[in-house]
Motif scaffolding. Structure first.
Motif, short mmCIF file in Angstrom:
data_model
loop_
_atom_site.label_atom_id
_atom_site.label_comp_id
_atom_site.label_asym_id
_atom_site.label_seq_id
_atom_site.Cartn_x
_atom_site.Cartn_y
_atom_site.Cartn_z
N ALA A 59 -6.51 -6.26 -5.89
CA ALA A 59 -6.39 -4.79 -5.93
C ALA A 59 -6.39 -4.21 -4.52
CB ALA A 59 -7.53 -4.19 -6.74
N HIS A 60 -7.02 -4.90 -3.59
CA HIS A 60 -7.08 -4.37 -2.22
C HIS A 60 -5.70 -4.30 -1.58
CE1 HIS A 60 -11.39 -5.96 -2.42
NE2 HIS A 60 -11.37 -4.68 -2.69
N GLY A 61 -4.76 -5.09 -2.07
CA GLY A 61 -3.40 -5.05 -1.54
C GLY A 61 -2.69 -3.75 -1.84
N LEU A 62 -3.28 -2.92 -2.69
CA LEU A 62 -2.66 -1.64 -3.04
C LEU A 62 -3.41 -0.46 -2.43
CD1 LEU A 62 -2.02 -2.44 -6.80
CD2 LEU A 62 -0.26 -2.10 -5.07
N LEU A 63 -4.47 -0.73 -1.68
CA LEU A 63 -5.33 0.34 -1.18
C LEU A 63 -5.18 0.52 0.32
CD1 LEU A 63 -8.61 -0.50 -3.08
CD2 LEU A 63 -7.41 1.68 -3.19
N ALA A 64 -5.52 1.72 0.80
CA ALA A 64 -5.61 1.95 2.24
C ALA A 64 -6.80 1.15 2.77
CB ALA A 64 -5.79 3.43 2.51
N ASP A 65 -6.95 1.10 4.10
CA ASP A 65 -8.01 0.29 4.69
C ASP A 65 -9.40 0.72 4.23
OD1 ASP A 65 -6.25 -1.29 5.97
OD2 ASP A 65 -6.53 -0.40 7.95
N GLU A 66 -9.60 2.02 4.08
CA GLU A 66 -10.89 2.51 3.61
C GLU A 66 -10.67 3.32 2.34
OE1 GLU A 66 -12.99 4.48 6.78
OE2 GLU A 66 -13.19 2.61 7.90
N PHE A 67 -11.59 3.18 1.41
CA PHE A 67 -11.38 3.78 0.09
C PHE A 67 -12.73 4.00 -0.56
CE2 PHE A 67 -10.87 -0.80 0.26
CZ PHE A 67 -11.87 -1.23 -0.58
N THR A 68 -12.76 4.95 -1.48
CA THR A 68 -13.99 5.19 -2.24
C THR A 68 -14.00 4.25 -3.45
OG1 THR A 68 -13.01 6.83 -3.71
CG2 THR A 68 -13.86 7.62 -1.60
N LEU A 69 -15.17 4.08 -4.05
CA LEU A 69 -15.24 3.24 -5.25
C LEU A 69 -14.41 3.84 -6.38
CD1 LEU A 69 -18.90 1.90 -5.42
CD2 LEU A 69 -16.85 0.86 -4.46
N ALA A 70 -14.32 5.19 -6.41
CA ALA A 70 -13.51 5.82 -7.45
C ALA A 70 -12.03 5.47 -7.25
CB ALA A 70 -13.71 7.34 -7.42
N GLU A 71 -11.59 5.43 -5.98
CA GLU A 71 -10.19 5.07 -5.71
C GLU A 71 -9.92 3.61 -6.10
OE1 GLU A 71 -9.74 8.27 -2.03
OE2 GLU A 71 -9.99 6.14 -1.59
N LEU A 72 -10.89 2.73 -5.82
CA LEU A 72 -10.73 1.32 -6.21
C LEU A 72 -10.67 1.20 -7.73
CD1 LEU A 72 -10.65 -1.70 -5.41
CD2 LEU A 72 -13.14 -1.70 -5.49
N ARG A 73 -11.55 1.96 -8.40
CA ARG A 73 -11.54 1.91 -9.86
C ARG A 73 -10.21 2.40 -10.42
NH1 ARG A 73 -12.87 5.99 -12.91
NH2 ARG A 73 -14.18 6.93 -11.30
N GLU A 74 -9.64 3.43 -9.80
CA GLU A 74 -8.35 3.94 -10.28
C GLU A 74 -7.23 2.90 -10.11
OE1 GLU A 74 -8.69 8.80 -9.97
OE2 GLU A 74 -7.77 7.70 -8.31
N ARG A 115 0.85 -1.18 0.00
CA ARG A 115 0.00 0.00 0.00
C ARG A 115 0.89 1.24 0.00
NH1 ARG A 115 -2.82 -3.59 3.72
NH2 ARG A 115 -4.52 -4.47 2.49
N PRO A 116 0.44 2.31 -0.65
CA PRO A 116 1.29 3.51 -0.76
C PRO A 116 1.83 3.98 0.59
CG PRO A 116 -0.59 3.71 -2.22
CD PRO A 116 -0.79 2.44 -1.44
N GLU A 117 1.03 3.86 1.67
CA GLU A 117 1.52 4.37 2.96
C GLU A 117 2.61 3.47 3.56
OE1 GLU A 117 -1.49 3.13 2.45
OE2 GLU A 117 -2.24 1.99 4.17
N GLU A 118 2.78 2.24 3.01
CA GLU A 118 3.84 1.35 3.52
C GLU A 118 5.18 1.61 2.83
OE1 GLU A 118 1.96 -2.88 4.53
OE2 GLU A 118 1.37 -2.20 2.52
N VAL A 119 5.17 2.45 1.80
CA VAL A 119 6.38 2.72 1.04
C VAL A 119 7.22 3.76 1.76
CG1 VAL A 119 7.25 3.75 -1.09
CG2 VAL A 119 5.37 2.10 -1.18
N SER A 120 8.49 3.44 2.00
CA SER A 120 9.39 4.42 2.61
C SER A 120 10.59 4.60 1.71
CB SER A 120 9.82 3.95 4.00
OG SER A 120 10.35 2.64 3.91
N ASP A 121 11.17 5.78 1.71
CA ASP A 121 12.32 6.04 0.84
C ASP A 121 13.60 5.57 1.50
OD1 ASP A 121 11.33 7.09 -1.53
OD2 ASP A 121 10.87 9.00 -0.58
N ASN A 152 -3.81 -10.28 -15.01
CA ASN A 152 -4.69 -11.45 -15.05
C ASN A 152 -5.39 -11.65 -13.72
OD1 ASN A 152 -4.74 -13.48 -17.43
ND2 ASN A 152 -2.70 -12.61 -17.45
N LYS A 153 -4.61 -11.51 -12.65
CA LYS A 153 -5.12 -11.86 -11.33
C LYS A 153 -6.16 -10.87 -10.86
CE LYS A 153 -3.29 -14.23 -7.39
NZ LYS A 153 -2.13 -14.93 -6.86
#
Lengths: 230, 230
Positions: B150-165, B104-110, B142-143
């Protein structure tokens, strides 16, 4: 580099699934070929066909070669399944790259030292090969739900009842014939022929699958040099 | 046994996919971390994080260890992707067992020496790593069609638009918002919350995914000793 990495060796093994009908009229069962080990470790136990990776051959080529050498079988398509590398899976350290393939019953030939076993009733196998077969069966069951993989176990023409029996053998449960027919009709992957299976039952129409569709899509790897090495 | 098998070495590499939004309001893109090579072969080129398999560690453990050592990243779940073993993929003979994970984006550190690259716009990488990334992207695409990956890339809560993106970033094409909402509604894998995302747009309901459902089902391997070695 740590010199101990030199002590790890690479092998390939292959799980071949086919179908066998014990007696005419019986439901088919998923079967696989095993080779009896003639030396330690695990002398006398049955094992998956395989062997060492050659220094100058790719993984796919090694899987085909070792399968041919041990069983005489030459499936048209071998797919890489998984790499097994637990530290204690062999007395020495061996990472095994495991392939799998489906064979139509008419492609199966009997070879000396090769036994065909019911996948649901295996003896204790050498190494971690029981675990490998369990994993391959799980993948087969998963894959049958979203691909046309069942066709890899069927003759070119088949009745809907025969197709359903393949699904039942893989999934290890009975399916409702009417529901199954509906699902197949809506999926539109089958082409009805003008021919019928006749016998003791009511004549049943024969179907074939659409040859324009790849049995399995390997994606970018199908263009990889790996597949053409040796 | 053929002595030349001793000349084959085993490495592990990992493809980590995450999402990055270049500027607020932009659509997110799939990104992955690469490490610049500081020695031959391919000195100066970027490569997937990885290293040699230790003689006393399992494959999963080696993937976690080498990923941590090179990038500091520790995804909660690494999945084995494929073994790459073409003869000419490295100046010496190396079979690489490749793992992948989503962050998830928040788990990424530089981290120093680690660069995050747009998966659709990579430079020439070391070894066959461009081919490996292509394969991982193909598997991801494929997967996403038959799993909740896709949920593995999202924060715990998200809008449908964010999921679609997320789907749009992975599939690299635009999806119809109304169709997407209908498909999500019928799949019943999301749980609506009482909270809304507010901002410059109309408030959008936040959803979360069902935590009772495993993000990925590893099947029988999740019970394997391999996963617990070291």
């Amino acid at each position: 580099m740590d010199p101990e990495v030199e002590d790890i060796r690479v092998a390939v093994s292959t799980v071949i699934f086919s179908l066998r009908t014990p007696r005419p009229g019986d439901a088919p069962a998923v079967v696989l070929p095993l080779v009896k080990r003639t030396r330690d470790p695990f002398e006398g136990l049955w094992a998956l066909p395989g062997g060492w990776l050659g220094a100058c051959e790719g993984l796919d080529a090694a899987a085909s070669r070792t399968l041919g050498e041990t069983t005489g079988l030459a499936p048209s398509y071998l797919e890489q399944l998984y790499a097994f590398g637990a530290v204690d899976r062999s007395p020495t350290r061996v990472v095994s790259i495991v392939y799998w393939a489906l064979l139509r019953p008419e492609e199966v030939s009997d070879v000396e030292n090769v036994g065909w076993f019911d996948a649901a009733d295996l003896p204790r196998l050498a190494f971690d090969h029981n675990e490998i077969v369990d994993y391959a069966l799980w993948r087969l069951r998963n894959k049958v739900g979203y691909s046309r993989i069942a066709h890899g176990l069927l003759a070119d023409e088949f009745t809907l009842a025969e197709l359903r029996e393949v699904y039942e053998a893989i999934l290890d449960r009975k399916l409702d014939p009417a529901n199954f027919r509906r699902q197949v009709d809506t999926s539109a992957t089958l082409i009805p022929t003008d021919r019928f299976r006749t016998g003791s039952h009511r004549p049943a129409r024969l179907y074939r699958y659409n040859r324009d569709v790849e049995l399995a899509d390997r994606g970018p790897l199908s263009r990889s040099p790996e597949t053409s090495v040796r």
